[in-house]
Design a protein around this motif. Structure first.
Motif, PDB file in Angstrom:
ATOM      1  N   ALA A  91       0.836  -1.204   0.000  1.00  0.00           N
ATOM      2  CA  ALA A  91       0.000   0.000   0.000  1.00  0.00           C
ATOM      3  C   ALA A  91       0.872   1.255   0.000  1.00  0.00           C
ATOM      4  CB  ALA A  91      -0.895  -0.006   1.228  1.00  0.00           C
ATOM      5  N   VAL A  92       0.366   2.333  -0.622  1.00  0.00           N
ATOM      6  CA  VAL A  92       1.107   3.593  -0.684  1.00  0.00           C
ATOM      7  C   VAL A  92       0.270   4.697  -0.031  1.00  0.00           C
ATOM      8  CG1 VAL A  92       2.089   5.335  -2.226  1.00  0.00           C
ATOM      9  CG2 VAL A  92       2.280   2.911  -2.799  1.00  0.00           C
ATOM     10  N   GLY A  93       0.876   5.394   0.955  1.00  0.00           N
ATOM     11  CA  GLY A  93       0.136   6.429   1.662  1.00  0.00           C
ATOM     12  C   GLY A  93       0.866   7.756   1.714  1.00  0.00           C
ATOM     13  N   SER A 104       0.132  -5.528   1.637  1.00  0.00           N
ATOM     14  CA  SER A 104      -0.859  -5.051   0.677  1.00  0.00           C
ATOM     15  C   SER A 104      -2.188  -4.803   1.401  1.00  0.00           C
ATOM     16  CB  SER A 104      -1.032  -6.062  -0.455  1.00  0.00           C
ATOM     17  OG  SER A 104      -1.848  -7.111  -0.028  1.00  0.00           O
ATOM     18  N   SER A 105      -3.023  -3.968   0.794  1.00  0.00           N
ATOM     19  CA  SER A 105      -4.307  -3.617   1.399  1.00  0.00           C
ATOM     20  C   SER A 105      -5.310  -4.731   1.154  1.00  0.00           C
ATOM     21  CB  SER A 105      -4.847  -2.331   0.773  1.00  0.00           C
ATOM     22  OG  SER A 105      -3.842  -1.358   0.659  1.00  0.00           O
ATOM     23  N   PRO A 106      -5.854  -5.317   2.217  1.00  0.00           N
ATOM     24  CA  PRO A 106      -6.928  -6.302   2.011  1.00  0.00           C
ATOM     25  C   PRO A 106      -8.207  -5.575   1.606  1.00  0.00           C
ATOM     26  CG  PRO A 106      -6.102  -6.314   4.307  1.00  0.00           C
ATOM     27  CD  PRO A 106      -5.579  -5.090   3.650  1.00  0.00           C
ATOM     28  N   LYS A 116     -10.913 -11.400  13.102  1.00  0.00           N
ATOM     29  CA  LYS A 116      -9.939 -10.390  13.505  1.00  0.00           C
ATOM     30  C   LYS A 116      -9.594  -9.566  12.276  1.00  0.00           C
ATOM     31  CE  LYS A 116      -8.840 -12.225  17.656  1.00  0.00           C
ATOM     32  NZ  LYS A 116      -7.808 -13.243  17.811  1.00  0.00           N
ATOM     33  N   GLN A 117      -9.052  -8.352  12.528  1.00  0.00           N
ATOM     34  CA  GLN A 117      -8.652  -7.495  11.406  1.00  0.00           C
ATOM     35  C   GLN A 117      -7.123  -7.377  11.342  1.00  0.00           C
ATOM     36  OE1 GLN A 117     -11.103  -6.525   9.391  1.00  0.00           O
ATOM     37  NE2 GLN A 117     -12.730  -7.192  10.775  1.00  0.00           N
ATOM     38  N   PHE A 118      -6.625  -7.056  10.174  1.00  0.00           N
ATOM     39  CA  PHE A 118      -5.196  -6.931   9.836  1.00  0.00           C
ATOM     40  C   PHE A 118      -4.609  -8.315   9.536  1.00  0.00           C
ATOM     41  CE2 PHE A 118      -5.055  -2.858  12.471  1.00  0.00           C
ATOM     42  CZ  PHE A 118      -4.880  -2.023  11.392  1.00  0.00           C
ATOM     43  N   GLY A 121      -3.973 -10.073  12.557  1.00  0.00           N
ATOM     44  CA  GLY A 121      -5.133 -10.181  13.442  1.00  0.00           C
ATOM     45  C   GLY A 121      -5.048  -9.335  14.701  1.00  0.00           C
ATOM     46  N   ARG A 122      -4.296  -8.215  14.656  1.00  0.00           N
ATOM     47  CA  ARG A 122      -4.078  -7.497  15.910  1.00  0.00           C
ATOM     48  C   ARG A 122      -5.245  -6.617  16.331  1.00  0.00           C
ATOM     49  NH1 ARG A 122      -1.208  -5.093  11.958  1.00  0.00           N
ATOM     50  NH2 ARG A 122      -1.291  -2.833  11.709  1.00  0.00           N
ATOM     51  N   SER A 123      -6.286  -6.538  15.532  1.00  0.00           N
ATOM     52  CA  SER A 123      -7.444  -5.720  15.908  1.00  0.00           C
ATOM     53  C   SER A 123      -8.714  -6.580  15.903  1.00  0.00           C
ATOM     54  CB  SER A 123      -7.571  -4.562  14.912  1.00  0.00           C
ATOM     55  OG  SER A 123      -8.835  -3.960  15.035  1.00  0.00           O
ATOM     56  N   THR A 179     -17.897   5.311  13.636  1.00  0.00           N
ATOM     57  CA  THR A 179     -18.897   5.585  12.600  1.00  0.00           C
ATOM     58  C   THR A 179     -18.427   5.077  11.243  1.00  0.00           C
ATOM     59  OG1 THR A 179     -19.483   7.539  13.904  1.00  0.00           O
ATOM     60  CG2 THR A 179     -20.413   7.391  11.699  1.00  0.00           C
ATOM     61  N   ILE A 180     -17.128   5.217  10.974  1.00  0.00           N
ATOM     62  CA  ILE A 180     -16.580   4.644   9.734  1.00  0.00           C
ATOM     63  C   ILE A 180     -16.769   3.122   9.762  1.00  0.00           C
ATOM     64  CG2 ILE A 180     -14.477   4.229   8.397  1.00  0.00           C
ATOM     65  CD1 ILE A 180     -13.452   6.966   9.323  1.00  0.00           C
ATOM     66  N   GLY A 181     -16.471   2.528  10.908  1.00  0.00           N
ATOM     67  CA  GLY A 181     -16.606   1.076  11.058  1.00  0.00           C
ATOM     68  C   GLY A 181     -18.031   0.613  10.778  1.00  0.00           C
TER      69      GLY A 181
HETATM   70  C1  HEC Z   1      -2.237   3.902   2.603  1.00  0.00           C
HETATM   71  C2  HEC Z   1      -3.230   2.886   2.345  1.00  0.00           C
HETATM   72  C3  HEC Z   1      -4.318   2.660   3.358  1.00  0.00           C
HETATM   73  C4  HEC Z   1      -5.221   3.571   3.847  1.00  0.00           C
HETATM   74  C5  HEC Z   1      -5.302   5.050   3.569  1.00  0.00           C
HETATM   75  C6  HEC Z   1      -6.133   2.816   4.678  1.00  0.00           C
HETATM   76  N1  HEC Z   1      -5.789   1.504   4.686  1.00  0.00           N
HETATM   77 FE1  HEC Z   1      -6.819  -0.010   5.528  1.00  0.00          FE
HETATM   78  N2  HEC Z   1      -5.276  -1.253   5.194  1.00  0.00           N
HETATM   79  C7  HEC Z   1      -4.143  -0.945   4.483  1.00  0.00           C
HETATM   80  C8  HEC Z   1      -3.170  -1.999   4.659  1.00  0.00           C
HETATM   81  C9  HEC Z   1      -1.792  -2.064   4.049  1.00  0.00           C
HETATM   82  C10 HEC Z   1      -3.755  -2.946   5.524  1.00  0.00           C
HETATM   83  C11 HEC Z   1      -3.100  -4.193   6.088  1.00  0.00           C
HETATM   84  C12 HEC Z   1      -2.150  -3.723   7.183  1.00  0.00           C
HETATM   85  C13 HEC Z   1      -1.752  -4.762   8.205  1.00  0.00           C
HETATM   86  O1  HEC Z   1      -2.281  -5.856   8.195  1.00  0.00           O
HETATM   87  O2  HEC Z   1      -0.893  -4.434   9.049  1.00  0.00           O
HETATM   88  C14 HEC Z   1      -5.097  -2.450   5.815  1.00  0.00           C
HETATM   89  C15 HEC Z   1      -6.050  -3.144   6.570  1.00  0.00           C
HETATM   90  C16 HEC Z   1      -7.369  -2.733   6.702  1.00  0.00           C
HETATM   91  C17 HEC Z   1      -8.448  -3.544   7.203  1.00  0.00           C
HETATM   92  C18 HEC Z   1      -8.343  -4.995   7.665  1.00  0.00           C
HETATM   93  C19 HEC Z   1      -8.947  -5.928   6.661  1.00  0.00           C
HETATM   94  C20 HEC Z   1      -8.542  -7.345   6.891  1.00  0.00           C
HETATM   95  O3  HEC Z   1      -8.971  -8.193   6.097  1.00  0.00           O
HETATM   96  O4  HEC Z   1      -7.792  -7.644   7.820  1.00  0.00           O
HETATM   97  C21 HEC Z   1      -9.581  -2.771   7.192  1.00  0.00           C
HETATM   98  C22 HEC Z   1     -10.981  -3.180   7.621  1.00  0.00           C
HETATM   99  C23 HEC Z   1      -9.183  -1.475   6.717  1.00  0.00           C
HETATM  100  N3  HEC Z   1      -7.845  -1.489   6.409  1.00  0.00           N
HETATM  101  C24 HEC Z   1     -10.017  -0.370   6.649  1.00  0.00           C
HETATM  102  C25 HEC Z   1      -9.525   0.937   6.477  1.00  0.00           C
HETATM  103  C26 HEC Z   1     -10.262   2.147   6.800  1.00  0.00           C
HETATM  104  C27 HEC Z   1     -11.646   2.191   7.392  1.00  0.00           C
HETATM  105  C28 HEC Z   1      -9.454   3.188   6.462  1.00  0.00           C
HETATM  106  C29 HEC Z   1      -9.720   4.669   6.659  1.00  0.00           C
HETATM  107  C30 HEC Z   1      -9.906   5.095   8.044  1.00  0.00           C
HETATM  108  C31 HEC Z   1      -8.229   2.633   5.905  1.00  0.00           C
HETATM  109  N4  HEC Z   1      -8.300   1.268   5.966  1.00  0.00           N
HETATM  110  C32 HEC Z   1      -7.206   3.372   5.361  1.00  0.00           C
HETATM  111  C33 HEC Z   1      -3.972   0.173   3.716  1.00  0.00           C
HETATM  112  C34 HEC Z   1      -4.665   1.359   3.923  1.00  0.00           C
END
Ligand code: HEC
Ligand code: HEC
Length: 337
Positions: A91-93, A104-106, A116-118, A121-123, A179-181
């Protein structure tokens, strides 16, 4: 003649129902058709879904002004028009920074079904998760104060929070994330697979049904199961080591467990694996067989499984692009550094 037709029909429906049963026995579960059942599955008892909250959550999800630069929103990396992710390997931020662990962004579609999220699974849930990226330096790089200042600077936002949570609402960083959640909880995508499991025998093609059989027989459903067809934590590198393990430093959680990605809409979320190093679904399927099952998946089997995965392409909820309140003199200015 009539009798034969009737008999064949019965045989066909018996076969279909036994496949449904096999899939259930393997732990696969459909998104329920009934709205009340679905709501029970996705709702947050601590902050129940309402239309006003979801509309507000959608605005916040799309609002790049929550980020330090004013350029990056959740939708930047989890693009709802594009399978709920970004198509990047890592992912690029903020400041064009790639994820430091090459993650990579799931997809956010169906993330509500994850245990779990991430990747590690840390959330525990989407509300808690949403607090992370807003503050992460390589993602949105904002402080909690910035987020509250942005939102409270615009009277239209304040009004919407009051509409959603009552006149005396306190607009906090946590409230924004919650609220986003809540909006994310609505991002579920029922697919032909679900219709099939819920009793419509013709919802999946013959090839897709055969693929489902292969998916179960080979053992994929031992980890990719539940309503999410994934979403639990499981061992990784079970029988062999992932061939791109050296790209990035991700090793899973403290016990080496990795969040099993949902396979819903997986045809739309290439590239694959935590570090995005696998470009095609066929390669992902074969690599899974090799490292997780010790199985040498043939091209034919991979093709069959891929056909089944196509039956997990779901119908996206209708998301009308929200119009955001206008910035004013009190709104914090974008900062590119
Ligand atoms: C720069 C890119 C980027 C942005 C902006 C971003 N994310 Fe993510 N997101 C990621 C990445 C990369 C991961 C995985 C990171 C990890 O596992 O440590 C992730 C993980 C997640 C997950 C977990 C999904 C899973 O299957 O585990 C959710 C839900 C999510 N993001 C929602 C959001 C929300 C809501 C926002 C805005 C508040 C947001 N993200 C902003 C890149 C991004
Ligand atoms: C022992 C548990 C386990 C088994 C068995 C398993 N998987 Fe996986 N699968 C995972 C985990 C964990 C990941 C995440 C790996 C990573 O990204 O590093 C994953 C990732 C994937 C991905 C990539 C998804 C994405 O969004 O990046 C696909 C596709 C996939 N699996 C399909 C399959 C198929 C098809 C089978 C059967 C041949 C299978 N898996 C068997 C646990 C498993």
């Amino acid at each position: 003649m009539k009798k034969i037709v009737a008999l064949t029909l019965t045989a066909a429906s018996l076969m279909a129902s036994s496949l449904v049963q096999d899939a259930k026995n393997a732990g696969l579960a459909p998104i329920p058709t009934e709205a009340s059942k679905l709501l029970k599955l996705i709702d947050n008892p601590k902050n129940p879904i309402t239309k006003a909250k979801v509309e507000l959550g959608k605005k916040l999800y799309f609002d790049p002004r929550l980020s330090k630069s004013g350029l990056i929103s959740c939708n930047t990396c989890h693009n709802l028009s594009k399978g709920g992710d970004d198509g990047m390997q890592a992912a690029v931020g903020h400041k064009w920074t790639a994820n430091p662990h090459h993650l990579s962004s799931p997809t956010v579609y169906n993330a509500v079904f994850n245990d779990k999220q991430f990747w590690d699974g840390r959330s525990p849930d989407v509300e808690d998760q949403a607090q992370g990226p807003i503050q992460a330096a390589p993602e949105m790089a904002a402080t909690q104060e910035h987020v509250v200042a942005v939102v409270t600077s615009m009277p239209a936002y304040v009004k919407e929070f009051q509409k959603a949570y009552g006149k005396n609402v306190k607009i906090t960083f946590k409230k924004v994330a919650d609220t986003i959640g809540l909006f994310e909880r609505t991002l579920v995508t029922p697919a032909p697979f679900d219709a099939f499991m819920n009793g419509d025998e013709n919802a999946m093609t013959k090839k897709q049904k055969e693929g489902l059989k292969t998916f179960i027989q080979v053992g994929c459903a031992s980890c990719h199961n539940g309503v999410g067809i994934g979403g639990g934590m499981n061992a990784f590198n079970v029988v062999a080591k992932y061939k791109y393990m050296n790209v990035g430093d991700f090793k899973g959680d403290a016990n080496g467990m990795v969040k099993v990605p949902t396979l819903r809409n997986v045809t739309q979320t290439a590239p694959y694996f935590h570090n995005g190093m696998i470009p095609t679904l066929k390669d992902a399927i074969k690599e899974m067989g090799r490292i997780q099952l010790g199985a040498n998946i043939s091209d034919k089997q991979a093709k069959s499984i891929e056909a089944f995965l196509g039956a997990l392409d779901g119908k996206k909820p209708y998301v009308k692009l929200p119009m955001l309140p206008a910035t004013n003199d009190n709104t914090p200015k974008p900062e590119l550094n």
